[in-house]
Design an enzyme around this catalytic site. Structure first.
Site, PDB file in Angstrom:
ATOM      1  N   HIS A 392       0.838  -1.084  -0.055  1.00  0.00           N
ATOM      2  CA  HIS A 392       0.002  -0.049   0.020  1.00  0.00           C
ATOM      3  C   HIS A 392       1.087   1.395  -0.028  1.00  0.00           C
ATOM      4  O   HIS A 392       0.256   2.431  -0.191  1.00  0.00           O
ATOM      5  CB  HIS A 392      -0.896  -0.093   1.402  1.00  0.00           C
ATOM      6  N   ASP A 396      -2.391   2.017  -4.536  1.00  0.00           N
ATOM      7  CA  ASP A 396      -3.537   2.367  -3.809  1.00  0.00           C
ATOM      8  C   ASP A 396      -4.699   1.692  -3.854  1.00  0.00           C
ATOM      9  O   ASP A 396      -4.630   0.490  -4.820  1.00  0.00           O
ATOM     10  CB  ASP A 396      -3.963   3.921  -4.099  1.00  0.00           C
TER      11      ASP A 396
END
Length: 421
Positions: A392, A396
């Site tokens: 992450h 995204d």
């Protein structure tokens, strides 16, 4: 003067290796280029061949020993005469490498049974777990056909052998009772066995911990209707195999679909390096392969330039090398994205772990018929759950979900990959 068997170079970054299994023992006669010992590194395994023909006079490092590149690990007497009679005088080499004659192993084991039985307790080809299961079942492990790398006898080989021996003696109707029979056979003895971790297993553990502690990992899921691919394989699979000499499997579809999706979402193909995000315009796809030694991820390089047939051939060749313990460092280094297929073992859903320094991994699972809704009707379709674990820090949620959705679109309608829509 005896000839030295030395530890060969295993790559620029490898200075120490571990002795895996000796395929020959002291007193055995070996031919030039015949495999003598298996070495383990933190990336791959390798067989060391005899540099000359002769008789092994001394083994200097037992299995499990750490040695350095260039160390002498055995002596071979080149002046020793070859055994007379060829095959009749070479029972030891045949026992060390039973795989090429697996079909004839049961017939050949009868006259030679006394010799293997005597050597079985110290035979490095017989895995400790296999020896324990054989002892509990009262089976001579030397008579069990081996399927492990380097002709090793695995626990599963013994269990299969015991099962096959019992099957003719019991009618089919007694199968349920037979499944409960092993419980009373235990005498109450309990065993523990400490086996040193191989360099490869240590490296796997290190990298898995690294992935969990140094990256912000999340997993997103989707499901794919495999009907189109199954129909295509049914219609064209036979002609595909006749033309290219390889079966049309699922993996080539997913490799092609992954490349299509990676082009649309380049962050999934990127990595973090020295505070920078490094984007790549090439697609080296790592394909997870499970072996007796552990999970390895050989790389299909420049997969974007390959046809479906070339992808299938490359994956099959790498998988075969992995099973035979012949992968090299070049086969394992690099890789920009990984695909892991737990479905071959029956996994329905999982959260795969990213292979550092990569930023994502695609997990495939078992295809099962399930009821789904199509055009307001409940129908039965062949469905597969897929998972994308991603870092992450650079990927995204929108990108990860869209990436997996693109995989779904390509597999459910493979023509998208041909016309690039």
């Amino acid at each position: 003067m005896p000839t030295d068997l030395k530890v060969p170079s295993a790559g620029e970054s490898v200075t120490t290796v571990q002795i895996g299994n000796w395929l020959k023992k002291e007193g055995d006669y070996v031919r030039a280029d015949e495999s003598v010992v298996e070495l383990e590194t933190d990336k791959a395994g390798m067989d060391v061949p005899a540099p000359v023909s002769g008789r092994i006079t001394k083994l200097l490092a037992p299995a499990g020993t750490q040695v350095k590149v260039g160390d002498v690990i055995a002596h071979i007497d080149e002046s020793a005469a070859a055994p007379a009679g060829g095959a009749a005088a070479s029972p030891a080499p045949a026992a060390a490498k039973p795989a090429p004659t697996a079909a004839s192993a049961p017939a050949a084991s009868a006259p030679a049974a006394p010799a293997p039985a005597a050597a079985a307790p110290g035979d490095p080809r017989i895995m400790p777990a296999a020896r324990r299961v054989a002892a509990e079942a009262g089976v001579d492990p030397a008579q069990v056909p081996a399927t492990g790398p380097g002709g090793r006898v695995l626990k599963e080989d013994v269990q299969r052998f015991v099962s096959e021996q019992k099957t003719p003696a019991r009618p089919a109707a007694s199968a349920p009772a037979a499944s409960a029979a092993p419980s009373p056979s235990y005498t109450g003895e309990r065993h523990e066995e400490a086996v040193p971790m191989t360099p490869l297993r240590k490296k796997i553990a290190e990298r898995l911990v690294q992935a969990n502690t140094q990256a912000a990992l999340l997993t997103t899921f989707n499901e794919i209707d495999m009907g189109a691919v199954l129909d295509l394989r049914k219609q064209r699979g036979e002609s595909f195999e006749k033309r290219y000499g390889v079966k049309l499997g699922f993996m080539s579809f997913f490799v092609k679909a992954a490349i299509d999706a990676l082009r649309s979402f380049p962050a999934v193909n990127a990595e973090i390096r020295d505070g920078h995000i490094v984007y790549k315009d090439y697609y080296d796809i790592s394909v997870a392969v499970s072996t007796e030694r552990g999970l390895v991820t050989p790389v299909v390089r420049n997969a974007e330039r390959m046809s479906f047939a070339e992808v299938e051939k490359a994956i099959n060749a790498l998988a075969q090398k992995a099973r035979e313990n012949k992968l090299t460092l070049d086969d394992l280094q690099g890789g920009t994205f990984t695909i892991s297929n737990g479905g071959v073992f029956g996994s329905l859903m999982s959260t795969p772990i990213v292979n550092p320094p990569q930023s994502a991994i695609l997990g495939l699972h078992a295809t099962q018929e399930r009821p789904v809704v199509r055009d307001g009707q409940i129908v039965i379709r062949s469905m597969m759950y897929v998972a994308l674990t991603y870092d992450h820090r650079i990927i995204d949620g929108r990108e990860s979900v869209s990436f997996l959705k693109r995989i779904k679109e390509c597999i459910e309608d493979p023509t998208r990959m041909l016309i690039e829509v």
